[in-house]
Design an enzyme around this catalytic site. Structure first.
Site, PDB file in Angstrom:
ATOM      1  N   GLY A 148       0.830  -1.194   0.000  1.00 36.03           N
ATOM      2  CA  GLY A 148       0.000   0.000   0.000  1.00 36.03           C
ATOM      3  C   GLY A 148       0.867   1.248   0.000  1.00 36.03           C
ATOM      4  O   GLY A 148       2.041   1.194   0.395  1.00 36.03           O
ATOM      5  N   GLN A 203       3.100  10.021   1.394  1.00 33.85           N
ATOM      6  CA  GLN A 203       4.408   9.341   1.362  1.00 33.85           C
ATOM      7  C   GLN A 203       5.236   9.734   0.146  1.00 33.85           C
ATOM      8  O   GLN A 203       6.445   9.508   0.129  1.00 33.85           O
ATOM      9  CB  GLN A 203       4.225   7.822   1.373  1.00 33.85           C
ATOM     10  CG  GLN A 203       3.737   7.280   2.712  1.00 33.85           C
ATOM     11  CD  GLN A 203       3.604   5.767   2.662  1.00 33.85           C
ATOM     12  OE1 GLN A 203       2.623   5.265   2.164  1.00 33.85           O
ATOM     13  NE2 GLN A 203       4.604   5.066   3.152  1.00 33.85           N
ATOM     14  N   CYS A 239       6.106  -0.336   7.073  1.00 38.04           N
ATOM     15  CA  CYS A 239       5.726   0.818   6.258  1.00 38.04           C
ATOM     16  C   CYS A 239       6.896   1.168   5.343  1.00 38.04           C
ATOM     17  O   CYS A 239       8.054   1.147   5.783  1.00 38.04           O
ATOM     18  CB  CYS A 239       5.413   1.999   7.176  1.00 38.04           C
ATOM     19  SG  CYS A 239       4.996   3.527   6.315  1.00 38.04           S
ATOM     20  N   LEU A 240       6.606   1.528   4.113  1.00 41.04           N
ATOM     21  CA  LEU A 240       7.675   1.876   3.171  1.00 41.04           C
ATOM     22  C   LEU A 240       8.477   3.095   3.644  1.00 41.04           C
ATOM     23  O   LEU A 240       9.634   3.265   3.259  1.00 41.04           O
ATOM     24  CB  LEU A 240       7.090   2.155   1.781  1.00 41.04           C
ATOM     25  CG  LEU A 240       6.498   0.932   1.064  1.00 41.04           C
ATOM     26  CD1 LEU A 240       5.732   1.367  -0.183  1.00 41.04           C
ATOM     27  CD2 LEU A 240       7.575  -0.076   0.724  1.00 41.04           C
ATOM     28  N   HIS A 243      -4.003   1.151   7.659  1.00 38.73           N
ATOM     29  CA  HIS A 243      -2.664   1.753   7.692  1.00 38.73           C
ATOM     30  C   HIS A 243      -2.568   2.937   6.723  1.00 38.73           C
ATOM     31  O   HIS A 243      -2.067   4.017   7.085  1.00 38.73           O
ATOM     32  CB  HIS A 243      -1.637   0.667   7.344  1.00 38.73           C
ATOM     33  CG  HIS A 243      -0.224   1.136   7.263  1.00 38.73           C
ATOM     34  ND1 HIS A 243       0.748   0.728   8.154  1.00 38.73           N
ATOM     35  CD2 HIS A 243       0.403   1.972   6.392  1.00 38.73           C
ATOM     36  CE1 HIS A 243       1.903   1.313   7.826  1.00 38.73           C
ATOM     37  NE2 HIS A 243       1.712   2.066   6.762  1.00 38.73           N
ATOM     38  N   GLU A 244      -3.049   2.736   5.488  1.00 37.70           N
ATOM     39  CA  GLU A 244      -2.923   3.804   4.481  1.00 37.70           C
ATOM     40  C   GLU A 244      -3.820   4.990   4.807  1.00 37.70           C
ATOM     41  O   GLU A 244      -3.433   6.145   4.626  1.00 37.70           O
ATOM     42  CB  GLU A 244      -3.229   3.263   3.084  1.00 37.70           C
ATOM     43  CG  GLU A 244      -2.340   2.114   2.615  1.00 37.70           C
ATOM     44  CD  GLU A 244      -0.855   2.354   2.803  1.00 37.70           C
ATOM     45  OE1 GLU A 244      -0.407   3.508   2.739  1.00 37.70           O
ATOM     46  OE2 GLU A 244      -0.142   1.356   3.047  1.00 37.70           O
ATOM     47  N   HIS A 272      -2.359   7.273   7.272  1.00 36.72           N
ATOM     48  CA  HIS A 272      -1.354   8.197   6.717  1.00 36.72           C
ATOM     49  C   HIS A 272      -1.979   9.542   6.343  1.00 36.72           C
ATOM     50  O   HIS A 272      -1.314  10.581   6.397  1.00 36.72           O
ATOM     51  CB  HIS A 272      -0.725   7.615   5.445  1.00 36.72           C
ATOM     52  CG  HIS A 272       0.478   6.741   5.681  1.00 36.72           C
ATOM     53  ND1 HIS A 272       1.623   7.206   6.279  1.00 36.72           N
ATOM     54  CD2 HIS A 272       0.723   5.437   5.371  1.00 36.72           C
ATOM     55  CE1 HIS A 272       2.528   6.229   6.321  1.00 36.72           C
ATOM     56  NE2 HIS A 272       2.002   5.136   5.789  1.00 36.72           N
TER      57      HIS A 272
HETATM   58 NI    NI Z   1       2.907   3.257   5.582  1.00 37.44          NI
END
Ligand code: NI
Length: 167
Positions: free
Chosen positions: A46, A51, A95-96, A137-138, A141
């Site tokens: 995701g 981000q 998380c990225l 999660h997304e 953000h």
């Molecule tokens: Ni993330």
């Protein structure tokens, strides 16, 4: 399409609240296409617009629960809102924007999200397991909330190496 840089945890942008998407134009489509390419290249499941430095309420989630032989598909969610949640799952999350960091986060087992597609049409979509975790999660953000603030604890180096979580 082009890939965009993924911001990492020290960037203040990650902790800001994103604004609603109001214009569903070619510029938005370019952003979504770029995000898709960035996500596919990253190996994540995701990605949220903040981000990549864009404070707009746009996220991508890869639906990984697909029948064998079918391709995983990317779900684009503009202005997403969780309208139903049920059950509970407790497990490792990453998380990225936090490379090599994982922590234990409890999330609903199933969620339903109401959102708009890239043309502004409203739809709802449900997800279970990893997909439900990813929706939560997304969408977090978009409010500047990162998973490390929800972790009961981070995984240790040993747990990361042997792939087993000590309870
Ligand atoms: Ni993330």
């Amino acid at each position: 399409m082009a890939t965009r840089n993924i911001l990492t945890k020290e960037e203040p942008t990650l902790y800001k609240t994103s604004r609603p998407v109001k214009v569903f134009d070619a510029r938005l489509h370019q952003l979504l296409d770029d995000m898709a390419e960035t996500l596919l290249q990253s190996g994540g499941v995701g990605l949220a617009a903040p981000q990549v430095g864009v404070l707009r309420r746009a996220v991508l989630v890869i639906e990984t629960n697909v029948p064998e032989g079918e391709e995983e598909k990317i779900i684009e969610l503009l202005n997403p809102e969780i309208i139903e949640r049920s059950g509970e799952q407790r497990g490792a999350e990453g998380c990225l924007s936090f490379p090599d960091e994982y922590g234990i986060v409890t999330r609903p087992m199933e969620v339903t999200v109401r959102a708009q597609d890239r043309y502004g049409n409203e739809f709802t979509v449900s997800g279970t397991g990893l997909t439900a975790r990813c929706f939560c999660h997304e969408i977090d953000h978009l409010d500047g909330v990162v998973f490390t603030s929800l972790c009961e604890r981070m995984l240790t180096q040993e747990e990361l190496e042997n792939g087993q979580i000590e309870e």
